[in-house]
Motif scaffolding. Sequence first.
Motif, PDB file in Angstrom:
ATOM      1  N   PRO A 126       0.754  -1.235  -0.047  1.00 19.54           N
ATOM      2  CA  PRO A 126      -0.025  -0.054   0.007  1.00 19.54           C
ATOM      3  C   PRO A 126       0.792   1.367   0.027  1.00 19.54           C
ATOM      4  N   MET A 127       0.346   2.410  -0.376  1.00 18.20           N
ATOM      5  CA  MET A 127       0.780   3.637  -0.121  1.00 18.20           C
ATOM      6  C   MET A 127      -0.010   4.395   0.431  1.00 18.20           C
ATOM      7  N   THR A 128       0.576   5.560   1.169  1.00 23.44           N
ATOM      8  CA  THR A 128      -0.357   6.532   2.016  1.00 23.44           C
ATOM      9  C   THR A 128      -0.569   7.633   0.925  1.00 23.44           C
ATOM     10  N   VAL A 129      -1.412   8.433   1.519  1.00 22.93           N
ATOM     11  CA  VAL A 129      -1.796   9.499   0.733  1.00 22.93           C
ATOM     12  C   VAL A 129      -0.783  10.388   0.373  1.00 22.93           C
ATOM     13  N   MET A 130       0.086  10.899   1.310  1.00 23.04           N
ATOM     14  CA  MET A 130       1.039  11.751   1.049  1.00 23.04           C
ATOM     15  C   MET A 130       2.323  11.070  -0.004  1.00 23.04           C
ATOM     16  N   GLU A 131       2.501   9.579   0.145  1.00 22.44           N
ATOM     17  CA  GLU A 131       3.283   9.077  -1.073  1.00 22.44           C
ATOM     18  C   GLU A 131       2.650   9.120  -2.132  1.00 22.44           C
ATOM     19  N   LEU A 132       1.414   9.056  -2.363  1.00 18.21           N
ATOM     20  CA  LEU A 132       0.663   9.037  -3.847  1.00 18.21           C
ATOM     21  C   LEU A 132       0.875  10.363  -4.216  1.00 18.21           C
ATOM     22  N   VAL A 133       0.469  11.296  -3.338  1.00 15.71           N
ATOM     23  CA  VAL A 133       0.498  13.097  -3.668  1.00 15.71           C
ATOM     24  C   VAL A 133       1.976  13.080  -4.453  1.00 15.71           C
ATOM     25  N   ALA A 134       3.102  12.753  -3.532  1.00 15.11           N
ATOM     26  CA  ALA A 134       4.510  12.902  -3.869  1.00 15.11           C
ATOM     27  C   ALA A 134       4.563  12.256  -5.154  1.00 15.11           C
ATOM     28  N   ALA A 135       4.353  10.865  -5.522  1.00 16.88           N
ATOM     29  CA  ALA A 135       4.639  10.222  -6.754  1.00 16.88           C
ATOM     30  C   ALA A 135       3.936  10.709  -8.030  1.00 16.88           C
ATOM     31  N   LEU A 136       2.525  11.169  -7.782  1.00 20.89           N
ATOM     32  CA  LEU A 136       1.634  11.841  -8.914  1.00 20.89           C
ATOM     33  C   LEU A 136       1.933  13.079  -9.274  1.00 20.89           C
ATOM     34  N   GLY A 137       2.663  13.772  -8.276  1.00 24.99           N
ATOM     35  CA  GLY A 137       2.982  15.280  -8.231  1.00 24.99           C
ATOM     36  C   GLY A 137       4.154  15.220  -9.207  1.00 24.99           C
ATOM     37  N   ASP A 138       5.253  14.301  -8.887  1.00 24.44           N
ATOM     38  CA  ASP A 138       6.408  14.190  -9.541  1.00 24.44           C
ATOM     39  C   ASP A 138       6.009  13.628 -11.298  1.00 24.44           C
ATOM     40  N   ARG A 139       5.250  12.655 -11.414  1.00 27.25           N
ATOM     41  CA  ARG A 139       4.793  12.082 -12.577  1.00 27.25           C
ATOM     42  C   ARG A 139       4.175  12.994 -13.435  1.00 27.25           C
ATOM     43  N   LEU A 140       3.037  13.554 -12.862  1.00 20.57           N
ATOM     44  CA  LEU A 140       1.955  14.384 -13.813  1.00 20.57           C
ATOM     45  C   LEU A 140       2.059  15.948 -13.325  1.00 20.57           C
ATOM     46  N   GLY A 141       2.599  16.099 -12.176  1.00 18.26           N
ATOM     47  CA  GLY A 141       2.366  17.585 -11.843  1.00 18.26           C
ATOM     48  C   GLY A 141       1.047  17.852 -11.150  1.00 18.26           C
ATOM     49  N   TRP A 142       0.372  16.536 -10.602  1.00 18.79           N
ATOM     50  CA  TRP A 142      -0.648  16.870  -9.840  1.00 18.79           C
ATOM     51  C   TRP A 142      -0.415  17.645  -8.536  1.00 18.79           C
ATOM     52  N   ALA A 143      -1.697  18.311  -8.130  1.00 19.24           N
ATOM     53  CA  ALA A 143      -1.837  18.957  -6.948  1.00 19.24           C
ATOM     54  C   ALA A 143      -2.103  18.054  -5.799  1.00 19.24           C
ATOM     55  N   LYS A 144      -1.998  18.348  -4.769  1.00 17.45           N
ATOM     56  CA  LYS A 144      -2.312  17.223  -3.504  1.00 17.45           C
ATOM     57  C   LYS A 144      -3.977  17.180  -3.913  1.00 17.45           C
ATOM     58  N   SER A 145      -4.792  18.379  -3.833  1.00 20.64           N
ATOM     59  CA  SER A 145      -6.064  18.223  -4.151  1.00 20.64           C
ATOM     60  C   SER A 145      -6.616  17.360  -5.082  1.00 20.64           C
ATOM     61  N   THR A 146      -6.063  17.338  -6.132  1.00 19.10           N
ATOM     62  CA  THR A 146      -6.269  16.257  -7.307  1.00 19.10           C
ATOM     63  C   THR A 146      -6.248  15.117  -7.001  1.00 19.10           C
ATOM     64  N   THR A 147      -4.974  14.648  -6.370  1.00 23.05           N
ATOM     65  CA  THR A 147      -4.754  13.223  -5.926  1.00 23.05           C
ATOM     66  C   THR A 147      -5.936  12.887  -4.931  1.00 23.05           C
ATOM     67  N   ILE A 148      -5.960  13.547  -4.047  1.00 20.85           N
ATOM     68  CA  ILE A 148      -7.285  13.217  -2.762  1.00 20.85           C
ATOM     69  C   ILE A 148      -8.439  13.264  -3.493  1.00 20.85           C
ATOM     70  N   THR A 149      -8.927  13.960  -4.324  1.00 25.25           N
ATOM     71  CA  THR A 149     -10.209  13.840  -5.133  1.00 25.25           C
ATOM     72  C   THR A 149     -10.222  12.470  -5.939  1.00 25.25           C
TER      73      THR A 149
END
Length: 126
Positions: free
Chosen positions: A22-45
Amino acid sequence: MDNINLTNSEWYVLDCLWETSPMTVMELVAALGDRLGWAKSTTITTLRRMEAKGLVLCTVEGRTKHYAPAVQRDQAVRGETRSFLDKVYRGSVGLMVSALAEDRALSRAEIDELYEILHKAEEGQR
């Protein structure tokens, strides 16, 4: 879960989770931010919507949410492949391969691989 049809965003999230889970929310926020430039809110939504659709599982430990995929990669790939074939090639593998061959999009190695796949499929039909 049958007939899986994922959005691009759902694919991105699941791809991260299929690699590491599993991954935490913050791990996913970091991974998707790096890969796609997503903001934290985009990942959480996106995670919230995916959880509601049954695509991810969420467990809470203390104040930390951990996410894991609720669908297997091969299951999702099969569903998406069938959807793509139906939408673009009216369900015909032959039309798809013909389009690739006409466009010269197949390397010699890919052609050899297709022959091998077809040979194995033929053996399975006997």
